[in-house]
Scaffold this motif. Structure first.
Motif, PDB file in Angstrom:
ATOM      1  N   PRO A 113      98.597  18.494  77.587  1.00  0.00           N
ATOM      2  CA  PRO A 113      99.795  19.036  76.932  1.00  0.00           C
ATOM      3  C   PRO A 113     100.889  17.987  76.822  1.00  0.00           C
ATOM      4  CG  PRO A 113      99.740  19.716  79.221  1.00  0.00           C
ATOM      5  CD  PRO A 113      98.434  18.998  78.945  1.00  0.00           C
ATOM      6  N   ALA A 114     101.813  18.254  75.944  1.00  0.00           N
ATOM      7  CA  ALA A 114     102.993  17.410  75.780  1.00  0.00           C
ATOM      8  C   ALA A 114     102.637  15.968  75.424  1.00  0.00           C
ATOM      9  CB  ALA A 114     103.880  17.456  77.034  1.00  0.00           C
ATOM     10  N   LEU A 115     101.644  15.802  74.557  1.00  0.00           N
ATOM     11  CA  LEU A 115     101.306  14.449  74.109  1.00  0.00           C
ATOM     12  C   LEU A 115     102.485  13.851  73.359  1.00  0.00           C
ATOM     13  CD1 LEU A 115      97.665  14.881  72.792  1.00  0.00           C
ATOM     14  CD2 LEU A 115      98.409  13.488  74.724  1.00  0.00           C
ATOM     15  N   PRO A 116     102.853  12.625  73.668  1.00  0.00           N
ATOM     16  CA  PRO A 116     103.965  12.004  72.947  1.00  0.00           C
ATOM     17  C   PRO A 116     103.636  11.840  71.461  1.00  0.00           C
ATOM     18  CG  PRO A 116     103.386  10.749  74.920  1.00  0.00           C
ATOM     19  CD  PRO A 116     102.309  11.767  74.716  1.00  0.00           C
ATOM     20  N   GLY A 117     104.531  12.294  70.620  1.00  0.00           N
ATOM     21  CA  GLY A 117     104.344  12.135  69.182  1.00  0.00           C
ATOM     22  C   GLY A 117     104.188  10.688  68.786  1.00  0.00           C
ATOM     23  N   SER A 118     104.891   9.808  69.484  1.00  0.00           N
ATOM     24  CA  SER A 118     104.796   8.379  69.152  1.00  0.00           C
ATOM     25  C   SER A 118     103.392   7.841  69.410  1.00  0.00           C
ATOM     26  CB  SER A 118     105.831   7.579  69.940  1.00  0.00           C
ATOM     27  OG  SER A 118     105.661   7.774  71.335  1.00  0.00           O
ATOM     28  N   LEU A 119     102.701   8.381  70.398  1.00  0.00           N
ATOM     29  CA  LEU A 119     101.325   7.971  70.670  1.00  0.00           C
ATOM     30  C   LEU A 119     100.419   8.376  69.503  1.00  0.00           C
ATOM     31  CD1 LEU A 119      98.950   6.989  72.405  1.00  0.00           C
ATOM     32  CD2 LEU A 119      99.006   9.201  73.560  1.00  0.00           C
ATOM     33  N   LEU A 120     100.523   9.627  69.078  1.00  0.00           N
ATOM     34  CA  LEU A 120      99.697  10.100  67.969  1.00  0.00           C
ATOM     35  C   LEU A 120     100.035   9.354  66.679  1.00  0.00           C
ATOM     36  CD1 LEU A 120      99.722  13.908  68.779  1.00  0.00           C
ATOM     37  CD2 LEU A 120      98.007  12.188  69.401  1.00  0.00           C
ATOM     38  N   VAL A 132      92.796   6.007  72.574  1.00  0.00           N
ATOM     39  CA  VAL A 132      93.703   5.692  73.669  1.00  0.00           C
ATOM     40  C   VAL A 132      92.853   5.227  74.847  1.00  0.00           C
ATOM     41  CG1 VAL A 132      95.465   6.599  75.219  1.00  0.00           C
ATOM     42  CG2 VAL A 132      95.389   7.359  72.835  1.00  0.00           C
ATOM     43  N   ALA A 133      93.073   4.003  75.284  1.00  0.00           N
ATOM     44  CA  ALA A 133      92.231   3.398  76.312  1.00  0.00           C
ATOM     45  C   ALA A 133      92.190   4.226  77.599  1.00  0.00           C
ATOM     46  CB  ALA A 133      92.696   1.974  76.603  1.00  0.00           C
ATOM     47  N   VAL A 134      93.307   4.838  77.991  1.00  0.00           N
ATOM     48  CA  VAL A 134      93.337   5.609  79.239  1.00  0.00           C
ATOM     49  C   VAL A 134      92.804   7.032  79.074  1.00  0.00           C
ATOM     50  CG1 VAL A 134      95.224   4.257  80.249  1.00  0.00           C
ATOM     51  CG2 VAL A 134      95.730   6.341  78.929  1.00  0.00           C
ATOM     52  N   CYS A 135      92.595   7.477  77.858  1.00  0.00           N
ATOM     53  CA  CYS A 135      92.074   8.824  77.583  1.00  0.00           C
ATOM     54  C   CYS A 135      91.385   8.795  76.219  1.00  0.00           C
ATOM     55  CB  CYS A 135      93.207   9.848  77.614  1.00  0.00           C
ATOM     56  SG  CYS A 135      92.637  11.552  77.544  1.00  0.00           S
ATOM     57  N   PRO A 136      90.146   8.287  76.161  1.00  0.00           N
ATOM     58  CA  PRO A 136      89.516   7.993  74.873  1.00  0.00           C
ATOM     59  C   PRO A 136      89.206   9.191  73.978  1.00  0.00           C
ATOM     60  CG  PRO A 136      88.021   7.517  76.688  1.00  0.00           C
ATOM     61  CD  PRO A 136      89.341   7.848  77.296  1.00  0.00           C
ATOM     62  N   VAL A 137      89.319  10.417  74.466  1.00  0.00           N
ATOM     63  CA  VAL A 137      89.124  11.553  73.552  1.00  0.00           C
ATOM     64  C   VAL A 137      90.341  11.764  72.657  1.00  0.00           C
ATOM     65  CG1 VAL A 137      87.386  12.762  74.907  1.00  0.00           C
ATOM     66  CG2 VAL A 137      89.793  13.226  75.313  1.00  0.00           C
ATOM     67  N   TRP A 175      98.207   2.104  76.131  1.00  0.00           N
ATOM     68  CA  TRP A 175      99.324   3.037  76.262  1.00  0.00           C
ATOM     69  C   TRP A 175      99.713   3.041  77.715  1.00  0.00           C
ATOM     70  CZ3 TRP A 175     102.522   5.083  72.933  1.00  0.00           C
ATOM     71  CH2 TRP A 175     103.330   6.141  73.327  1.00  0.00           C
ATOM     72  N   ASP A 176     100.904   2.523  78.013  1.00  0.00           N
ATOM     73  CA  ASP A 176     101.323   2.363  79.400  1.00  0.00           C
ATOM     74  C   ASP A 176     101.933   3.614  80.015  1.00  0.00           C
ATOM     75  OD1 ASP A 176     100.453  -0.281  79.409  1.00  0.00           O
ATOM     76  OD2 ASP A 176     102.364  -1.010  78.631  1.00  0.00           O
ATOM     77  N   ALA A 177     102.456   4.496  79.200  1.00  0.00           N
ATOM     78  CA  ALA A 177     103.070   5.722  79.722  1.00  0.00           C
ATOM     79  C   ALA A 177     101.970   6.678  80.185  1.00  0.00           C
ATOM     80  CB  ALA A 177     103.924   6.372  78.646  1.00  0.00           C
ATOM     81  N   PRO A 178     102.264   7.521  81.178  1.00  0.00           N
ATOM     82  CA  PRO A 178     101.247   8.469  81.634  1.00  0.00           C
ATOM     83  C   PRO A 178     100.919   9.507  80.555  1.00  0.00           C
ATOM     84  CG  PRO A 178     103.308   8.738  82.866  1.00  0.00           C
ATOM     85  CD  PRO A 178     103.505   7.598  81.928  1.00  0.00           C
ATOM     86  N   VAL A 179      99.658   9.924  80.540  1.00  0.00           N
ATOM     87  CA  VAL A 179      99.205  11.020  79.689  1.00  0.00           C
ATOM     88  C   VAL A 179      98.897  12.177  80.632  1.00  0.00           C
ATOM     89  CG1 VAL A 179      97.403  11.834  78.115  1.00  0.00           C
ATOM     90  CG2 VAL A 179      98.263   9.485  77.930  1.00  0.00           C
ATOM     91  N   VAL A 180      99.659  13.262  80.498  1.00  0.00           N
ATOM     92  CA  VAL A 180      99.461  14.428  81.371  1.00  0.00           C
ATOM     93  C   VAL A 180      98.093  15.018  81.089  1.00  0.00           C
ATOM     94  CG1 VAL A 180     100.275  16.754  81.932  1.00  0.00           C
ATOM     95  CG2 VAL A 180     101.917  14.927  81.456  1.00  0.00           C
TER      96      VAL A 180
END
Length: 186
Positions: A113-120, A132-137, A175-180
């Motif tokens: 949840p709460a994926l950063p829009g900037s990431l997408l 996304v290297a830390v969460c490839p799905v 992506w250095d910020a955490p992905v919840v």
């Protein structure tokens, strides 16, 4: 026609891509570790499934849903068959989107949840796709890879998303910020 001649403004203020991109929400896991239906768990007042829909609806011309049916999305079956994990849902989404004229699929799991829009938005900006290297799905997949992924899954090779992405030549996005990621009841 699915393609747009110019970006369209959406209700949440995000800009849809000028390319024909479909969203794909992955919600087909058995939730064994979670203990209940993870997609329907409530986080900050919304189900995890609703968080995932919100992430893609403002950026994509259509939304597909792997693993279940829901009024907000077009249900797709795993390809080449059930119990293939996230890659089976991605493969089903790639085929369904390609049949409808989409060039790319933006995939998100229902448990982030709460994926950063900037990431997408950064993924959407990657012309040839990326993950996304830390969460490839969480990825932008060219629909032209549908047959490649189907062959990979039918071959019995490992079903790890990152391993297939590397084999398919998809670029990782740092992506250095955490992905919840919600893996326990909220």
């Amino acid at each position: 026609a699915v393609a747009r001649s110019r970006p369209a403004r959406c209700n949440a203020g995000a800009v849809m891509s000028a390319r024909p991109i479909a969203g794909l929400v992955l919600a087909g896991g058995a939730s064994r570790r979670f203990g209940s239906d993870k997609a329907l768990a409530v986080y900050r007042g919304q189900t995890l499934l609703d968080w995932a829909f919100a992430a893609v609806e403002t950026r994509c011309a259509a939304v597909f849903l792997a693993g279940r049916e829901h009024r907000r999305a077009i249900a797709v079956n795993d390809q080449p068959g059930p119990d293939m994990g996230p890659l089976g849902g991605i493969c089903g989404g790639l085929f369904a989107a390609r049949r409808r004229g989409f060039s790319h699929v933006l995939s998100v799991p229902c448990d982030t949840p709460a994926l950063p829009g900037s990431l997408l938005d950064r993924l959407i900006g990657m012309r040839d796709g990326g993950y996304v290297a830390v969460c490839p799905v969480i990825a932008l997949w060219p629909t032209s890879l549908a047959d490649h992924l189907d062959d990979h899954l039918r071959s019995g090779r490992p079903r790890a998303v990152q391993a297939w992405a590397v084999a398919a030549g998809i670029t990782p996005l740092a992506w250095d910020a955490p992905v919840v990621n919600i893996n326990h009841p909220c």
